[in-house]
Design a protein around this motif. Structure first.
Motif, PDB file in Angstrom:
ATOM      1  N   ALA A  34     -29.368 -25.527 -18.660  1.00 58.24           N
ATOM      2  CA  ALA A  34     -28.034 -25.370 -18.076  1.00 58.24           C
ATOM      3  C   ALA A  34     -27.423 -26.722 -17.728  1.00 58.24           C
ATOM      4  N   THR A  35     -28.242 -27.670 -17.316  1.00 56.66           N
ATOM      5  CA  THR A  35     -27.733 -29.006 -17.001  1.00 56.66           C
ATOM      6  C   THR A  35     -27.213 -29.707 -18.247  1.00 56.66           C
ATOM      7  N   VAL A  36     -27.899 -29.561 -19.371  1.00 58.43           N
ATOM      8  CA  VAL A  36     -27.442 -30.176 -20.624  1.00 58.43           C
ATOM      9  C   VAL A  36     -26.093 -29.596 -21.037  1.00 58.43           C
ATOM     10  N   VAL A  37     -25.938 -28.275 -20.923  1.00 59.57           N
ATOM     11  CA  VAL A  37     -24.656 -27.645 -21.268  1.00 59.57           C
ATOM     12  C   VAL A  37     -23.540 -28.166 -20.367  1.00 59.57           C
ATOM     13  N   ARG A  38     -23.814 -28.324 -19.090  1.00 61.29           N
ATOM     14  CA  ARG A  38     -22.798 -28.820 -18.161  1.00 61.29           C
ATOM     15  C   ARG A  38     -22.457 -30.287 -18.435  1.00 61.29           C
ATOM     16  N   LEU A  39     -23.452 -31.081 -18.799  1.00 66.28           N
ATOM     17  CA  LEU A  39     -23.181 -32.483 -19.134  1.00 66.28           C
ATOM     18  C   LEU A  39     -22.305 -32.597 -20.365  1.00 66.28           C
ATOM     19  N   LEU A  40     -22.567 -31.805 -21.375  1.00 66.40           N
ATOM     20  CA  LEU A  40     -21.724 -31.819 -22.574  1.00 66.40           C
ATOM     21  C   LEU A  40     -20.302 -31.362 -22.245  1.00 66.40           C
ATOM     22  N   THR A  41     -20.189 -30.385 -21.369  1.00 60.75           N
ATOM     23  CA  THR A  41     -18.861 -29.884 -20.995  1.00 60.75           C
ATOM     24  C   THR A  41     -18.069 -30.939 -20.228  1.00 60.75           C
ATOM     25  N   ILE A  42     -18.713 -31.594 -19.255  1.00 61.27           N
ATOM     26  CA  ILE A  42     -17.985 -32.596 -18.462  1.00 61.27           C
ATOM     27  C   ILE A  42     -17.615 -33.799 -19.315  1.00 61.27           C
ATOM     28  N   SER A  43     -18.420 -34.135 -20.326  1.00 62.92           N
ATOM     29  CA  SER A  43     -18.079 -35.234 -21.226  1.00 62.92           C
ATOM     30  C   SER A  43     -16.861 -34.884 -22.080  1.00 62.92           C
ATOM     31  N   CYS A  44     -16.801 -33.642 -22.558  1.00 66.56           N
ATOM     32  CA  CYS A  44     -15.633 -33.210 -23.341  1.00 66.56           C
ATOM     33  C   CYS A  44     -14.367 -33.190 -22.482  1.00 66.56           C
ATOM     34  N   VAL A  45     -14.493 -32.716 -21.250  1.00 66.82           N
ATOM     35  CA  VAL A  45     -13.330 -32.701 -20.349  1.00 66.82           C
ATOM     36  C   VAL A  45     -12.862 -34.124 -20.043  1.00 66.82           C
ATOM     37  N   PHE A  46     -13.795 -35.019 -19.796  1.00 71.20           N
ATOM     38  CA  PHE A  46     -13.431 -36.409 -19.512  1.00 71.20           C
ATOM     39  C   PHE A  46     -12.774 -37.073 -20.720  1.00 71.20           C
ATOM     40  N   ALA A  47     -13.274 -36.786 -21.926  1.00 72.56           N
ATOM     41  CA  ALA A  47     -12.681 -37.346 -23.132  1.00 72.56           C
ATOM     42  C   ALA A  47     -11.250 -36.837 -23.325  1.00 72.56           C
ATOM     43  N   TYR A  48     -11.028 -35.547 -23.098  1.00 74.16           N
ATOM     44  CA  TYR A  48      -9.685 -34.994 -23.256  1.00 74.16           C
ATOM     45  C   TYR A  48      -8.718 -35.573 -22.226  1.00 74.16           C
ATOM     46  N   LEU A  49      -9.142 -35.631 -20.964  1.00 74.30           N
ATOM     47  CA  LEU A  49      -8.258 -36.165 -19.923  1.00 74.30           C
ATOM     48  C   LEU A  49      -7.966 -37.645 -20.140  1.00 74.30           C
ATOM     49  N   THR A  50      -8.963 -38.404 -20.599  1.00 75.50           N
ATOM     50  CA  THR A  50      -8.740 -39.824 -20.855  1.00 75.50           C
ATOM     51  C   THR A  50      -7.722 -40.038 -21.971  1.00 75.50           C
ATOM     52  N   SER A  51      -7.895 -39.330 -23.078  1.00 76.93           N
ATOM     53  CA  SER A  51      -6.940 -39.459 -24.184  1.00 76.93           C
ATOM     54  C   SER A  51      -5.550 -38.999 -23.773  1.00 76.93           C
ATOM     55  N   TRP A  52      -5.485 -37.962 -22.928  1.00 75.66           N
ATOM     56  CA  TRP A  52      -4.183 -37.460 -22.495  1.00 75.66           C
ATOM     57  C   TRP A  52      -3.492 -38.457 -21.576  1.00 75.66           C
ATOM     58  N   ILE A  53      -4.221 -39.063 -20.652  1.00 69.87           N
ATOM     59  CA  ILE A  53      -3.617 -40.047 -19.745  1.00 69.87           C
ATOM     60  C   ILE A  53      -3.142 -41.275 -20.513  1.00 69.87           C
ATOM     61  N   VAL A  54      -3.961 -41.771 -21.446  1.00 67.95           N
ATOM     62  CA  VAL A  54      -3.565 -42.938 -22.222  1.00 67.95           C
ATOM     63  C   VAL A  54      -2.349 -42.632 -23.082  1.00 67.95           C
ATOM     64  N   TYR A  55      -2.277 -41.419 -23.630  1.00 69.27           N
ATOM     65  CA  TYR A  55      -1.135 -41.043 -24.476  1.00 69.27           C
ATOM     66  C   TYR A  55       0.132 -40.861 -23.648  1.00 69.27           C
ATOM     67  N   VAL A  56       0.021 -40.186 -22.511  1.00 74.99           N
ATOM     68  CA  VAL A  56       1.202 -39.910 -21.688  1.00 74.99           C
ATOM     69  C   VAL A  56       1.790 -41.196 -21.116  1.00 74.99           C
ATOM     70  N   THR A  57       0.941 -42.119 -20.705  1.00 79.47           N
ATOM     71  CA  THR A  57       1.431 -43.379 -20.139  1.00 79.47           C
ATOM     72  C   THR A  57       1.893 -44.372 -21.202  1.00 79.47           C
ATOM     73  N   GLY A  58       1.669 -44.069 -22.483  1.00 75.65           N
ATOM     74  CA  GLY A  58       2.082 -44.972 -23.552  1.00 75.65           C
ATOM     75  C   GLY A  58       1.137 -46.124 -23.788  1.00 75.65           C
ATOM     76  N   GLY A  59      -0.058 -46.067 -23.243  1.00 75.53           N
ATOM     77  CA  GLY A  59      -0.997 -47.171 -23.401  1.00 75.53           C
ATOM     78  C   GLY A  59      -1.562 -47.313 -24.793  1.00 75.53           C
ATOM     79  N   SER A  60      -1.477 -46.266 -25.609  1.00 76.41           N
ATOM     80  CA  SER A  60      -1.999 -46.364 -26.967  1.00 76.41           C
ATOM     81  C   SER A  60      -1.070 -47.110 -27.907  1.00 76.41           C
ATOM     82  N   ASN A  61       0.170 -47.358 -27.491  1.00 73.82           N
ATOM     83  CA  ASN A  61       1.146 -48.039 -28.351  1.00 73.82           C
ATOM     84  C   ASN A  61       1.600 -49.384 -27.813  1.00 73.82           C
ATOM     85  N   ASP A  62       1.471 -49.616 -26.530  1.00 73.85           N
ATOM     86  CA  ASP A  62       1.962 -50.844 -25.915  1.00 73.85           C
ATOM     87  C   ASP A  62       0.869 -51.434 -25.037  1.00 73.85           C
TER      88      ASP A  62
END
Length: 268
Positions: free
Chosen positions: A145-173
């Motif tokens: 169960a811990t392995v499943v939760r670690l994979l889930t939190i990594s996917c959530v962190f990856a999605y939120l990171t890409s979303w924050i960088v995209y929304v703030t425009g950091g991927s282009n400037d």
């Protein structure tokens, strides 16, 4: 009739085995107990989680838990360090092949380097945060169960990171990449201190505060130096500068007098 009834505590077996006439001493029982590794002697490494060792989990879970824990670093390098290096190489090549000097180039280089620094700080904070969650999950759940939760939190962190960088425009400037990763590091620090309160193990609270504080101080000093280096010094009479010049002149005269040299630089 007047005999007092024995209390429950008197009939409870003694942990040392002395009750009910067993006659065992504590050393005999202690020798039969399985030895657990002491918290101070457990070696900590990226491939050997501390809590897994303390809980006595099978060694086959060490590598799996460590790899799942390190997955939290992937978003910091993919949407952070990779973009910072790309912007940095582009700015350096543009500056080398440009005939006219650009005023904003030094500031943009400083911002890009600081963005990379904040990405590394965010990676450290993400590791502390994931390690804290893994410790809590290993205490309350099974390794599967811990392995499943670690994979889930990594996917959530990856999605939120890409979303924050995209929304703030950091991927282009490159000028927007630094604020984006300062925000991510701030969120990670707040999440870590909110979740680590109920984990009954050693925590990296001081280390997380040090990472955030040192990175903030370096960013402030670098930006202040860059801003003051690209614009002329103010003509206003600054008392601190006058006091520093006076002390420097007095110190110079004392040194000349003590060493016994004249203004020309030769001995008297």
């Amino acid at each position: 009739m007047d005999r007092s009834r024995p209390s429950p505590s008197s009939t409870r077996p003694n942990p040392n085995g002395a009750a009910h006439g067993y006659g065992r001493d504590s050393s005999t029982l202690d020798s039969n107990k399985p030895e657990r590794p002491a918290a101070s002697t457990v070696s900590v490494s990226l491939l050997q989680p501390r809590v897994a060792v303390l809980l006595g989990l099978p060694k086959r879970w060490y590598r799996t838990l460590s790899i799942c824990r390190l997955l939290c670093l992937v978003p910091c390098f993919w949407w952070g360090v990779r973009l910072a290096l790309r912007f940095l190489v582009t700015q350096v090549l543009r500056h080398l092949h440009s005939n006219e000097p650009e005023i904003e180039v030094p500031l943009m280089l400083t911002e890009t380097l600081l963005a990379g620094l904040w990405c590394l700080a965010s990676a450290t904070l993400a590791f502390y945060f994931t390690d804290c969650l893994m410790s809590r999950w290993l205490i309350n759940y099974t390794p599967q169960a811990t392995v499943v939760r670690l994979l889930t939190i990594s996917c959530v962190f990856a999605y939120l990171t890409s979303w924050i960088v995209y929304v703030t425009g950091g991927s282009n400037d490159p000028r927007l990449l630094l604020p984006a990763w300062i925000g991510i590091a701030t969120i990670l620090t707040a999440c870590y201190h909110f979740t680590q309160r109920k984990v009954p193990i050693r925590k990296e609270t001081f280390a997380s505060i040090s990472v955030f504080s040192i990175t903030s101080f370096i960013s402030m000093v670098a930006l202040l130096l860059d801003i003051n280096a690209t614009r002329p010094f103010p003509d206003t009479d600054i008392p601190l500068v006058s006091i520093a010049k006076t002390f420097a002149e007095i110190a110079g005269r004392l040194v000349v007098k003590i060493l016994g040299v004249n203004k020309v630089g030769t001995g008297r």
